[in-house]
Write an enzyme that holds these catalytic residues in place. Structure first.
Site, short mmCIF file in Angstrom:
data_model
loop_
_atom_site.label_atom_id
_atom_site.label_comp_id
_atom_site.label_asym_id
_atom_site.label_seq_id
_atom_site.Cartn_x
_atom_site.Cartn_y
_atom_site.Cartn_z
N GLY A 38 97.61 -37.05 -2.28
CA GLY A 38 96.23 -37.09 -2.75
C GLY A 38 95.37 -36.09 -2.01
O GLY A 38 95.88 -35.14 -1.41
N ASN A 39 94.06 -36.26 -2.06
CA ASN A 39 93.15 -35.39 -1.30
C ASN A 39 91.90 -36.16 -0.91
O ASN A 39 91.79 -37.36 -1.18
CB ASN A 39 92.82 -34.12 -2.09
CG ASN A 39 92.13 -34.46 -3.40
OD1 ASN A 39 91.04 -35.01 -3.41
ND2 ASN A 39 92.78 -34.15 -4.52
N ARG A 40 90.96 -35.48 -0.28
CA ARG A 40 89.82 -36.15 0.35
C ARG A 40 88.63 -36.39 -0.59
O ARG A 40 87.56 -36.79 -0.14
CB ARG A 40 89.32 -35.32 1.54
CG ARG A 40 90.33 -35.19 2.65
CD ARG A 40 89.78 -34.26 3.73
NE ARG A 40 90.84 -33.86 4.63
CZ ARG A 40 91.31 -34.60 5.62
NH1 ARG A 40 90.80 -35.78 5.83
NH2 ARG A 40 92.29 -34.15 6.40
N SER A 41 88.75 -36.14 -1.86
CA SER A 41 87.59 -36.33 -2.75
C SER A 41 87.18 -37.80 -2.80
O SER A 41 88.01 -38.68 -3.05
CB SER A 41 87.92 -35.82 -4.15
OG SER A 41 86.88 -36.18 -5.04
N ALA A 53 88.99 -33.52 -8.33
CA ALA A 53 89.91 -32.68 -7.55
C ALA A 53 91.34 -33.10 -7.89
O ALA A 53 91.98 -33.81 -7.12
CB ALA A 53 89.62 -32.85 -6.06
#
Ligand code: PMT
Length: 407
Positions: A216-219, A283
């Protein structure tokens, strides 16, 4: 070119009258008054004598900095009983009892709340609260139908535990929902995006490695949610496609929750078929695990490394054929202008909103953002650091200009 910074709250410049009637949930009206003030409203409160049995006028006086009118005959201001109504940009009655709605439906004005409702031409939002059997009673339902027919908007009541201890429909809507319903109502009355269907994406995607892990990512979804709320506040019909986030669904916005890029693509493909604009603030992951395991991956004794093979995800924006006015985002850590311009062309966008996600106050998880817009015609516009809600309005200002020219 550089634009001027400006502070924009959702209810800036709006004169809202809050009418409080005699329900046990009247204490929640204090939180509502506080939230309306935080949203920028100029707030006046009127109460029924029954409401004063549950909460003191001083509470609202302290929250608004203004006198609270309870007795229409002892008001300091001459003609106060109608002046409050005339000044209002909207009247919110929360909580509204069954008795209050019966008076509203028959045009009776025994107190300041019903009198204000009768004397105003402003939109009226009613948040009922009562016992579930009182709510379900045909007399109450007939009054609700009459008031709806005359243009009043309702928010709630919600299902849940009631003051009597029973479960059922009758709980006052949450203050945040009431504020959302008011913003939607005002947007539908006079917003410049009325009649427009817009689609917004927000948040990250989670690409499964196995049933318990993901890439995943930090959004956080804050940017996309602000864009959806701003569109709602300007009267648009909004669909928000959101990856896994910890944010509450905005009131009055159609929300579709997805996890992966494949799901996001599918939801956006469907939602953008009839849309006037698409703003892609999500994102999505560029790559996903090539072969997600169907069981939890276990570490072997002595194992020091693990190889994870990734495969390319589809580019959602590039795959979607239309959507109306197309706006993308570019999240960069270097060469912002160069990368943003390349994405603008590759993804066939009207404009792209570039943010340096390493800059202080910008990018992931923050409440503010500093963005630069790159337009298909070659122009560049750098905006100052603003709240994400203000950035959202800046985006809709520019989309609305395009609606104007394309209409
Ligand atoms: O959610 P927050 O915490 O508020 O953070 C906001 C944000 C930093 C996520 C937001 O401001 C932002 O920059 N969103 C875009 C993130 C991103 O994926 O950027 P990108 O440069 O990798 O992608 C360019 C564009 O293509 C984006 O509009 C993206 O949504 C889209 N894209 C990306 C990958 C993919 N597979 N399909 C896409 O359509």
């Amino acid at each position: 070119m550089t634009s001027e910074a400006r502070v924009r709250l959702p209810l800036s410049g709006q004169r809202i009258v809050l009418g409080v009637t005699g329900s046990i949930s009247a204490y929640k009206a204090a939180d509502l008054a506080s939230k309306l003030r935080q949203a920028g409203a100029e707030l006046e409160v009127v109460m029924t004598p029954a409401a004063v049995q549950f909460i003191a006028p001083l509470t609202f006086q302290s929250l608004t900095g203004r006198d609270v009118v309870v007795d229409m005959f002892s008001a300091r201001e001459a003609e106060a009983h109608v002046e409050v109504a005339r000044r209002a940009d909207a009247l919110v009655i929360a909580p509204a009892t069954a008795d209050c709605m019966a008076n509203l439906a028959t045009g009776r004005t025994p107190d300041m709340v019903t009198l204000t409702a009768l004397a105003t031409t402003a939109p009226v939002l009613i948040a009922p609260a009562m016992d579930n059997q009182m709510w379900a009673h045909p007399a109450t339902q007939a009054n609700v139908a009459t008031l709806r027919e005359r243009g009043a908007e309702f928010v709630g009541p919600n299902d849940g535990r009631l003051a009597t201890g029973r479960m059922g429909a009758g709980r006052l809507a949450e203050p945040a929902e009431i504020v959302g319903a008011l913003l939607r109502l005002l947007g539908l009355q006079r917003g410049d995006l009325r009649g427009r269907r817009v689609v917004v994406s927000a948040g990250p995607t989670h690409e499964p490695i196995d049933p318990v892990r993901f890439v995943g990512n930090r959004s956080s979804g804050k940017m996309g949610f602000a864009i959806a709320e701003a569109a709602r506040d300007r009267g648009a019909e909004v669909t928000l496609v959101a990856g896994p986030v910890a944010l509450a669904a905005p009131y009055g916005v159609r929300c579709i929750s997805v996890k992966t890029v494949a799901e996001m693509l599918c939801a956006l493909d469907e939602a953008t078929r009839e849309s006037d604009a698409l703003v892609m603030a999500a994102a999505p992951a560029d790559f996903r695990p090539a072969t997600p395991a169907d069981h939890k991956l276990k570490k072997e004794p002595g194992q020091q490394r693990m190889m994870l093979e990734l495969t390319k995800n589809p580019d959602i924006l590039a795959s979607l054929p239309g959507g109306g006015v197309r706006v993308g985002f570019a999240a960069e850590t270097q060469n912002l202008a160069q990368y943003a311009r390349a994405k603008l062309t590759e993804k066939r966008l009207d404009f792209i909103v570039a943010n340096d996600v390493t800059a202080a106050g910008s990018g992931f998880g923050t409440d503010t953002n500093q963005v630069t817009m790159f337009y298909a015609g070659g122009e560049v516009e750098e905006l100052p650091l603003m709240t994400k809600y203000e950035v959202a309005h800046a985006i809709w200002d520019r989309v609305a200009e395009r609606f104007g020219t394309n209409a």
